[in-house]
Motif scaffolding. Structure first.
Motif, PDB file in Angstrom:
ATOM      1  N   ASN A 110      36.355   1.855  -1.378  1.00 37.14           N
ATOM      2  CA  ASN A 110      36.296   0.415  -1.128  1.00 37.14           C
ATOM      3  C   ASN A 110      37.269  -0.438  -1.945  1.00 37.14           C
ATOM      4  O   ASN A 110      37.802  -1.418  -1.417  1.00 37.14           O
ATOM      5  N   PRO A 111      37.545  -0.120  -3.228  1.00 38.49           N
ATOM      6  CA  PRO A 111      38.547  -0.920  -3.948  1.00 38.49           C
ATOM      7  C   PRO A 111      39.920  -0.925  -3.271  1.00 38.49           C
ATOM      8  O   PRO A 111      40.631  -1.939  -3.333  1.00 38.49           O
ATOM      9  N   PHE A 112      40.288   0.172  -2.619  1.00 40.05           N
ATOM     10  CA  PHE A 112      41.560   0.195  -1.891  1.00 40.05           C
ATOM     11  C   PHE A 112      41.574  -0.894  -0.818  1.00 40.05           C
ATOM     12  O   PHE A 112      42.560  -1.618  -0.653  1.00 40.05           O
ATOM     13  N   GLY A 113      40.468  -1.019  -0.078  1.00 42.00           N
ATOM     14  CA  GLY A 113      40.402  -2.023   0.972  1.00 42.00           C
ATOM     15  C   GLY A 113      40.513  -3.434   0.425  1.00 42.00           C
ATOM     16  O   GLY A 113      41.207  -4.286   0.995  1.00 42.00           O
TER      17      GLY A 113
ATOM     18  N   LEU B 237      32.288   9.107  -2.427  1.00 42.43           N
ATOM     19  CA  LEU B 237      33.555   8.781  -1.772  1.00 42.43           C
ATOM     20  C   LEU B 237      33.596   7.318  -1.329  1.00 42.43           C
ATOM     21  O   LEU B 237      34.635   6.653  -1.424  1.00 42.43           O
ATOM     22  N   VAL B 238      32.465   6.786  -0.842  1.00 43.66           N
ATOM     23  CA  VAL B 238      32.405   5.378  -0.441  1.00 43.66           C
ATOM     24  C   VAL B 238      32.733   4.475  -1.638  1.00 43.66           C
ATOM     25  O   VAL B 238      33.479   3.490  -1.514  1.00 43.66           O
ATOM     26  N   ILE B 239      32.174   4.808  -2.789  1.00 43.24           N
ATOM     27  CA  ILE B 239      32.427   4.015  -3.998  1.00 43.24           C
ATOM     28  C   ILE B 239      33.916   4.000  -4.338  1.00 43.24           C
ATOM     29  O   ILE B 239      34.483   2.958  -4.694  1.00 43.24           O
ATOM     30  N   PHE B 240      34.589   5.132  -4.216  1.00 45.27           N
ATOM     31  CA  PHE B 240      36.005   5.222  -4.587  1.00 45.27           C
ATOM     32  C   PHE B 240      36.930   4.558  -3.569  1.00 45.27           C
ATOM     33  O   PHE B 240      37.998   4.065  -3.929  1.00 45.27           O
TER      34      PHE B 240
ATOM     35  N   MET C  64      44.450  -0.159   9.461  1.00 49.32           N
ATOM     36  CA  MET C  64      44.329   1.135  10.132  1.00 49.32           C
ATOM     37  C   MET C  64      44.098   2.252   9.117  1.00 49.32           C
ATOM     38  O   MET C  64      43.224   3.112   9.310  1.00 49.32           O
ATOM     39  N   ALA C  65      44.873   2.246   8.022  1.00 53.79           N
ATOM     40  CA  ALA C  65      44.706   3.272   6.990  1.00 53.79           C
ATOM     41  C   ALA C  65      43.306   3.223   6.396  1.00 53.79           C
ATOM     42  O   ALA C  65      42.661   4.266   6.183  1.00 53.79           O
ATOM     43  N   MET C  66      42.826   2.006   6.137  1.00 57.42           N
ATOM     44  CA  MET C  66      41.477   1.859   5.595  1.00 57.42           C
ATOM     45  C   MET C  66      40.435   2.318   6.602  1.00 57.42           C
ATOM     46  O   MET C  66      39.422   2.940   6.235  1.00 57.42           O
TER      47      MET C  66
END
Length: 449
Positions: free
Chosen positions: A334-337, A329-332, A348-350
């Motif tokens: 981080n790209p969003f951030g 889940l961490v791998i998936f 906040m969402a991140m």
């Protein structure tokens, strides 16, 4: 679990608990962790800010806040951990280390909080008015950080070991969830109630938190009792033989060596976020310390909501499986951030997403160690894992500071993404090897012949 005289008793080694006794144990351990976590939040959160006020580089912050403490951990942790495994006293084998070092930790934390005033006073005393005490103050901060970290490692090296000694095995997953909840609440209170005053009342914050910590931790040590332990196994005389035996025990089996490295990469993955997330929020996103504190507090609420059900899942599905799921889940996430965090709302969402994935992972870490390491050498194997972690962190913290100096604070998401991948791959190998060693029903630690 056993019934005597109609009363349910729970056992851990030679210790016996009624339901009320077990509740009392949990309350004191959780209260100690609440205050310990609040204390541990202060320096990593505020010291980088304090250093930045004196124009320290991110590389300097990485070395002072990460590399030097990791080097201290490499030296101190195996000595304290192995010595603790072999200690036999009327207080037990863990309590002596937890009781007598917090006053020194608190002292240097207080001095760290007042380093600006102390630095200015001694600079003016030695060199007179009119100059800039920035460099002198940074050196003073470095000295206080090193002393604080050195004494804190005595507690940090041993605190988590006591759970395996006093908490009945059938409750370890649920206890660790409550433990994580207590720690999260400590961090949440700091973020929500204290962080807004970080720039204006920094010295008071360091002082008050240090005093709360030393008083509460002392109370915990005086109210948690350890049981009786069998005599420690004999060791060959001589330092060289002791060191050789230590390394043979811990590193001659590939299963544990690979496990140590895999867990260490997970710590490496978070170094940039731990050191620079506040500076990213303040400098790149334009947030206030109060807004940053609210993000941390909301993440804490999410963690509190998830830790208890995660404890049941850890007990039900085994911590190794849960830990692997968390790493994935961490791998998936981080790209969003990296691509989408540009203001308070997305930050906040991140923060909420990271709270979810790290709750999944953190709820399983210590139960994983309890399940996989040899029980009689638990502290020794934890210290071996800490040595591997420390070696990687010595380089990673300095490299992380250089990396952020080169690319900018946003790239902390890239760092986390890249270093979580080897963690996941190595732990996946551990999972398949664990299955071959008996898995859920028959696993026994693969000790050297």
């Amino acid at each position: 679990m056993k019934e005597e005289g109609g009363e349910v008793l729970y056992r851990c080694g030679t210790l016996t608990y009624t339901r009320l006794g077990l509740l009392n144990l949990f309350i004191w351990l959780l209260w100690g962790d609440f205050c310990f976590s609040m204390m541990e939040t202060v320096s990593p959160s505020l010291t980088p800010l304090l250093l930045k006020m004196h124009n320290a580089s991110n590389l300097t912050i990485g070395i002072l806040m990460g590399s030097i403490p990791a080097l201290l951990n490499f030296i101190i942790n195996p000595i304290v951990s192995t010595r603790s495994d072999r200690t036999r006293s009327r207080w037990g084998r863990r309590i002596p280390y937890l009781l007598f070092t917090p006053p020194f930790t608190a002292l240097f934390l207080i001095l760290l909080g007042w380093s600006d005033q102390i630095g200015a006073f001694f600079y003016n005393l030695l060199w007179g008015d009119g100059g800039s005490p920035a460099t002198f103050t940074i050196c003073l901060i470095a000295f206080f950080v090193i002393c604080y970290q050195g004494f804190d490692l005595f507690v940090g090296s041993v605190f988590y070991y006591i759970f395996a000694d006093v908490v009945p095995q059938q409750f370890i997953g649920r206890f660790m969830s409550l433990f994580r909840i207590a720690g999260t609440l400590g961090g949440m209170c700091f973020n929500l109630l204290v962080m807004p005053y970080a720039k204006t009342h920094m010295s008071v914050i360091f002082t008050v938190v240090a005093l709360i910590y030393v008083l509460s931790f002392t109370g915990m040590c005086l109210n948690v009792k350890e049981g009786e332990y069998p005599p420690p196994p004999p060791v060959k005389p001589g330092l060289k033989a002791m060191v050789a035996g230590y390394f043979r025990d811990c590193f001659s089996v590939p299963f544990f060596s690979i496990l140590f490295v895999g867990l260490a990469f997970n710590y490496v993955s978070t170094v940039c976020r731990n050191m620079f997330n506040l500076l990213f929020a303040l400098n790149d996103l334009g947030l206030t310390t109060a807004q940053f504190g609210r993000v941390g507090a909301v993440g804490g609420i999410v963690g509190v909501a998830l830790y208890l059900p995660m404890g049941y899942l850890v007990d039900r599905f085994h911590p190794l499986r849960i830990y692997l799921a968390g790493a994935l889940l961490v791998i998936f996430v981080n790209p969003f951030g990296f691509f989408f965090v540009h203001g308070y709302g997305t930050f906040m969402a991140m923060g909420i997403l990271l709270a979810v994935v790290y709750t999944v992972q953190n709820s399983s870490l210590l139960p994983l160690c309890v399940k996989l390491y040899p029980k009689e050498q638990f502290g020794q194997f934890c210290s071996a894992a800490a040595m591997v972690k420390a070696l990687l962190l010595v380089a990673a913290n300095a490299a992380g500071g250089w990396f952020i100096d080169l690319f900018g604070y946003r790239w902390l998401y890239v760092w986390d993404f890249l270093f979580t991948i080897p963690c996941f791959v190595l732990l996946l190998w551990i999972y398949f090897r664990w299955k071959k060693l008996g898995g859920d029903e028959g696993y026994q630690p693969p000790l050297r012949p």
